[in-house]
Design a protein around this motif. Sequence first.
Motif: not given
Length: 290
Positions: A225, A235, A238, A240
Motif C-alpha cells: 500500500r 490507489v 487498495r 488506505r
Amino acid sequence: MKAAMDGTWAIEKNRVALTRIVAMLVAMAGMGAGRPGAGGVGAGGQFTFFPQKGAAVQNEARAEKSKLSPALTLPRHLYLAILRLLRPAEAAARRLIIAAAVGIVVTLPPPRPRKPKPAMLRGARAFLPKGPKKRAKVIPRNWSLSLLDPPRRPFRVSRRAVPAHAAPRILSLDFNASYRPLPPPSSPNDPIDARRIGLRLEALTAALDDLPGQAIRFARWKARRDAAIARGGPVSGRRRSPLRRGRPPGGRLSRYDPTATHSGRIREVDEILAHAHALAVYALDPPDTS
C-alpha cells in the motif's frame, strides 16, 4: 526481512481470551476433532460438522426438505447465535494482527514488468473461431482471515419474509391458473447451510494460532500500500486504512475503558474487541512523543 514482534502482554492476553471464545463457537457448531475418515479435523486441519445427538432424525428430515446435507447444516437460531459472536471475534483478531505487526519491516521484490501484447495479435484473436471451453480444475480454496474490515453498505436492502397479511391478494388474472400457496414463515429450526461458517471458523483459528505469521502478512500488505501511494496517483484496488470508520464490525462498545462497568448486554467479546481496536489504532497512528 527484519521481523520484530512486539509481543506485549495485552496482545497475548486478548489472543488467549479470543481463542477460548472461538473454541466455544466450534463446540456450538458441533465441530470437533475426529479420526481420519470419520469427520473432524483431517490432515489439512479442516473441521467437519457432526450431527448433534438427539436431533439426528429431525436434522435429516429438515435437510431432506432443503436438499442440504445434515452434516453441513445448522438450525437457524444456532446459526445466528454463532454469527453474532463470530463477526466481533474476526474483527478483534484482525486488530490484534495489526497491533502485533508494529516494528516488522519487509522488503518487497521488484515488480515484474508486464509484456504488452502486440496490437496485431489482439485484433486477429477477435476473428479466430472459439474452441471448446476447457473445464477449470476444481482446486480446494484455502481460506485465510481477511486483513481488511468489510466495507459498509448503507444502501443495502435487507431481505425479510413478507407476513401473510401483507402479501398481495391478486394471484393471477387467469382464472384457470393453479393456486400457489404462500411460502411458510421462517422457523428458528430451519436448516441453514453452515459450510461458510465452518471455513470462517477454521481461518480464524489458524490466524490466532499463528499471530506472528499473520503480522508479517499484514506488514507485506502495508508495504504494498505504501509503495502504491509513493508512486502517486489513485490507489486502485487498495484501501488506505485496514479499519473502517466508526464502531468495529459486530462490536457493542464505542471505546475501551477498563474502569467502566457495563450492563449485561455487553459480552466478553465486545470488551476484547474494544481493547484490540485501541491497540490497532495506536499501532497505525502512534502519538508524537517528541
